[in-house]
Design a protein around this motif. Sequence first.
Motif, mmCIF file in Angstrom:
data_model
loop_
_atom_site.group_PDB
_atom_site.id
_atom_site.type_symbol
_atom_site.label_atom_id
_atom_site.label_comp_id
_atom_site.label_asym_id
_atom_site.label_seq_id
_atom_site.Cartn_x
_atom_site.Cartn_y
_atom_site.Cartn_z
ATOM 1 N N CYS A 1 -55.521 35.180 -110.467
ATOM 2 C CA CYS A 1 -56.411 35.482 -111.599
ATOM 3 C C CYS A 1 -57.167 34.225 -112.027
ATOM 4 O O CYS A 1 -56.569 33.171 -112.214
ATOM 5 N N VAL A 2 -58.488 34.354 -112.187
ATOM 6 C CA VAL A 2 -59.320 33.242 -112.625
ATOM 7 C C VAL A 2 -59.785 33.432 -114.071
ATOM 8 O O VAL A 2 -60.689 32.745 -114.538
ATOM 9 N N SER A 3 -59.185 34.371 -114.773
ATOM 10 C CA SER A 3 -59.481 34.653 -116.185
ATOM 11 C C SER A 3 -60.949 34.956 -116.447
ATOM 12 O O SER A 3 -61.513 34.517 -117.453
ATOM 13 N N CYS A 4 -61.559 35.734 -115.567
ATOM 14 C CA CYS A 4 -62.964 36.092 -115.756
ATOM 15 C C CYS A 4 -63.141 37.187 -116.811
ATOM 16 O O CYS A 4 -64.201 37.315 -117.405
ATOM 17 N N GLY A 5 -62.098 38.003 -117.029
ATOM 18 C CA GLY A 5 -62.158 39.037 -118.050
ATOM 19 C C GLY A 5 -62.752 40.359 -117.619
ATOM 20 O O GLY A 5 -62.838 41.288 -118.416
ATOM 21 N N THR A 6 -63.161 40.478 -116.382
ATOM 22 C CA THR A 6 -63.772 41.712 -115.893
ATOM 23 C C THR A 6 -62.849 42.910 -116.079
ATOM 24 O O THR A 6 -63.283 43.972 -116.506
ATOM 25 N N CYS A 7 -61.593 42.733 -115.795
ATOM 26 C CA CYS A 7 -60.631 43.831 -115.867
ATOM 27 C C CYS A 7 -60.397 44.327 -117.288
ATOM 28 O O CYS A 7 -60.224 45.523 -117.518
ATOM 29 N N GLU A 8 -60.405 43.419 -118.246
ATOM 30 C CA GLU A 8 -60.088 43.769 -119.635
ATOM 31 C C GLU A 8 -61.008 44.868 -120.163
ATOM 32 O O GLU A 8 -60.558 45.838 -120.767
ATOM 33 N N GLY A 9 -62.283 44.735 -119.931
ATOM 34 C CA GLY A 9 -63.248 45.708 -120.414
ATOM 35 C C GLY A 9 -63.217 47.036 -119.687
ATOM 36 O O GLY A 9 -63.695 48.042 -120.203
ATOM 37 N N GLU A 10 -62.670 47.047 -118.483
ATOM 38 C CA GLU A 10 -62.629 48.262 -117.680
ATOM 39 C C GLU A 10 -61.405 49.133 -117.938
ATOM 40 O O GLU A 10 -61.387 50.300 -117.593
ATOM 41 N N CYS A 11 -60.364 48.575 -118.554
ATOM 42 C CA CYS A 11 -59.123 49.325 -118.777
ATOM 43 C C CYS A 11 -59.353 50.419 -119.814
ATOM 44 O O CYS A 11 -59.707 50.132 -120.959
ATOM 45 N N PRO A 12 -59.133 51.691 -119.446
ATOM 46 C CA PRO A 12 -59.402 52.791 -120.372
ATOM 47 C C PRO A 12 -58.416 52.895 -121.529
ATOM 48 O O PRO A 12 -58.689 53.577 -122.515
ATOM 49 N N VAL A 13 -57.278 52.214 -121.445
ATOM 50 C CA VAL A 13 -56.280 52.290 -122.516
ATOM 51 C C VAL A 13 -56.044 50.945 -123.200
ATOM 52 O O VAL A 13 -55.151 50.819 -124.029
ATOM 53 N N GLY A 14 -56.822 49.930 -122.856
ATOM 54 C CA GLY A 14 -56.700 48.629 -123.492
ATOM 55 C C GLY A 14 -55.398 47.903 -123.214
ATOM 56 O O GLY A 14 -54.888 47.183 -124.064
ATOM 57 N N ALA A 15 -54.854 48.089 -122.010
ATOM 58 C CA ALA A 15 -53.567 47.491 -121.658
ATOM 59 C C ALA A 15 -53.680 46.044 -121.179
ATOM 60 O O ALA A 15 -52.671 45.396 -120.956
ATOM 61 N N ILE A 16 -54.888 45.526 -121.043
ATOM 62 C CA ILE A 16 -55.089 44.176 -120.507
ATOM 63 C C ILE A 16 -55.562 43.242 -121.617
ATOM 64 O O ILE A 16 -56.466 43.577 -122.379
ATOM 65 N N SER A 17 -54.943 42.070 -121.674
ATOM 66 C CA SER A 17 -55.334 41.079 -122.678
ATOM 67 C C SER A 17 -55.189 39.670 -122.110
ATOM 68 O O SER A 17 -54.519 39.467 -121.100
ATOM 69 N N GLN A 18 -55.816 38.721 -122.777
ATOM 70 C CA GLN A 18 -55.735 37.323 -122.351
ATOM 71 C C GLN A 18 -54.360 36.767 -122.678
ATOM 72 O O GLN A 18 -53.925 36.829 -123.822
ATOM 73 N N GLY A 19 -53.676 36.245 -121.677
ATOM 74 C CA GLY A 19 -52.378 35.607 -121.884
ATOM 75 C C GLY A 19 -52.561 34.110 -122.042
ATOM 76 O O GLY A 19 -53.675 33.640 -122.270
ATOM 77 N N ASP A 20 -51.495 33.366 -121.895
ATOM 78 C CA ASP A 20 -51.560 31.915 -122.043
ATOM 79 C C ASP A 20 -52.454 31.255 -121.004
ATOM 80 O O ASP A 20 -53.282 30.415 -121.327
ATOM 81 N N SER A 21 -52.274 31.635 -119.738
ATOM 82 C CA SER A 21 -53.043 30.976 -118.684
ATOM 83 C C SER A 21 -53.880 31.944 -117.849
ATOM 84 O O SER A 21 -54.698 31.506 -117.046
#
Length: 56
Positions: free
Chosen positions: A9-29
Motif C-alpha cells: 500500500c502506498v496510501s494513495c486513498g483510491t480504495c477508501e472512496g470506492e468502498c460502499p460501506v466505508g470500511a477503509i480508513s487511513q491507519g498509522d502507516s
Amino acid sequence: MAYVISDACVSCGTCEGECPVGAISQGDSQFVIDADSCIDCGTCAGVCPTGAISEG
C-alpha cells in the motif's frame, strides 16, 4: 472473509472512496480495512493501483 491491505500500500486513498460501506480508513502507516464492516465485495481490490488488496 474480509479483504486485507498488504505492505505494498502506498496510501494513495483510491480504495477508501470506492468502498460502499466505508470500511477503509487511513491507519498509522497505510490504509486499513475494518474486517467487521467489510462486505467482501472486492471493489477496493479492483481499483488498487499497486495490487495491495486481497482476500484475507
